[in-house]
Design a protein around this motif. Structure first.
Motif, short mmCIF file in Angstrom:
data_model
loop_
_atom_site.label_atom_id
_atom_site.label_comp_id
_atom_site.label_asym_id
_atom_site.label_seq_id
_atom_site.Cartn_x
_atom_site.Cartn_y
_atom_site.Cartn_z
N ASP A 1 0.81 -1.22 0.00
CA ASP A 1 0.00 0.00 0.00
C ASP A 1 0.85 1.27 0.00
O ASP A 1 0.60 2.21 0.74
CB ASP A 1 -0.95 0.01 1.21
N GLY A 2 1.89 1.27 -0.83
CA GLY A 2 2.73 2.44 -0.98
C GLY A 2 3.72 2.66 0.16
O GLY A 2 4.45 3.64 0.16
N PHE B 1 6.09 -5.47 -9.46
CA PHE B 1 5.21 -4.43 -8.92
C PHE B 1 3.78 -4.65 -9.36
O PHE B 1 3.53 -5.07 -10.49
CB PHE B 1 5.65 -3.04 -9.41
N VAL B 2 2.85 -4.34 -8.46
CA VAL B 2 1.43 -4.27 -8.78
C VAL B 2 1.02 -2.85 -8.47
O VAL B 2 1.13 -2.40 -7.32
CB VAL B 2 0.59 -5.28 -7.97
N VAL C 1 2.10 2.35 -6.00
CA VAL C 1 2.36 0.92 -5.87
C VAL C 1 1.44 0.30 -4.84
O VAL C 1 1.46 0.69 -3.67
CB VAL C 1 3.84 0.67 -5.49
N LYS C 2 0.63 -0.64 -5.28
CA LYS C 2 -0.21 -1.39 -4.36
C LYS C 2 0.66 -2.37 -3.56
O LYS C 2 0.54 -2.49 -2.35
CB LYS C 2 -1.28 -2.14 -5.13
N CYS C 3 1.55 -3.09 -4.28
CA CYS C 3 2.51 -3.97 -3.61
C CYS C 3 3.68 -4.25 -4.55
O CYS C 3 3.55 -4.17 -5.77
CB CYS C 3 1.84 -5.27 -3.15
N ALA C 4 4.81 -4.55 -3.94
CA ALA C 4 6.01 -4.94 -4.68
C ALA C 4 6.63 -6.13 -3.95
O ALA C 4 6.63 -6.17 -2.72
CB ALA C 4 7.00 -3.79 -4.76
N ASP D 1 8.44 2.47 -15.09
CA ASP D 1 7.67 3.69 -15.36
C ASP D 1 6.70 4.04 -14.23
O ASP D 1 5.56 4.43 -14.47
CB ASP D 1 6.89 3.58 -16.68
N ILE D 2 7.15 3.87 -13.00
CA ILE D 2 6.35 4.24 -11.83
C ILE D 2 7.02 5.46 -11.22
O ILE D 2 8.18 5.42 -10.81
CB ILE D 2 6.28 3.08 -10.82
#
Length: 163
Positions: A113-114, A159-160, A146-149, A139-140
């Protein structure tokens, strides 16, 4: 100086007992697999642990077959042993769920959650600079996207995003 051996059959004849070669190959395979299992995921690059073990042991066996052994048969038998073990472990890990958990590491979250999960980043030796580099490569722009990595079992970071 001789150019060719007198007895070509002696090159292929086994000098070491088969059971010893089998045990040596098996012990090395499983010992290296176990050691790499407890190491951080990113140690082996982006190869799966079992692939890395296979490559290491095959090159080691081939090295001995080229020089240390007097028999190519010894080296070929160890290489065959390692390849059969690798196939068997891959087959079993595909068919038997607990075997997969035994030989492959689950993904470790490094962002949820970031928010950075510092403990997991320390555990996997991922620096913030490295995380930022991977964010840019994907490209983030902002960590809040980022929801999760995760650090995957092969060592890559995935990454999601919230989009």
């Amino acid at each position: 100086m001789e150019l060719l051996p007198d007895d070509w059959g002696s090159i292929w004849a086994l000098d070491t007992p088969l059971l010893e070669l089998l045990v040596r190959g098996g012990v090395l395979y499983f010992a290296i697999l176990l050691l790499l299992r407890v190491m951080p995921r990113r140690t082996g690059g982006e190869l799966a642990t079992m692939d890395l073990v296979l490559i290491l042991l095959m090159t080691e066996a081939a090295t001995h077959a080229l020089g240390d052994y007097t028999s190519l048969g010894d080296g070929l038998f160890v290489i065959t042993t390692v390849m059969v073990l690798n196939f068997s472990v891959n087959f079993l890990s595909y068919r038997v769920p607990w075997m997969e958990r035994l030989v492959s590491s689950p993904p470790i979250p490094i962002v949820l959650d970031g928010r950075i999960q510092r403990r997991n980043m320390r555990r996997e030796f991922v620096t913030e600079d490295e995380l930022e580099s991977h964010l840019r490569q994907n490209d983030i722009d902002d960590l809040s996207q980022v929801k999760c990595a995760y650090v995957e079992s092969e060592g890559q970071i995935t990454f999601v995003t919230r989009k």
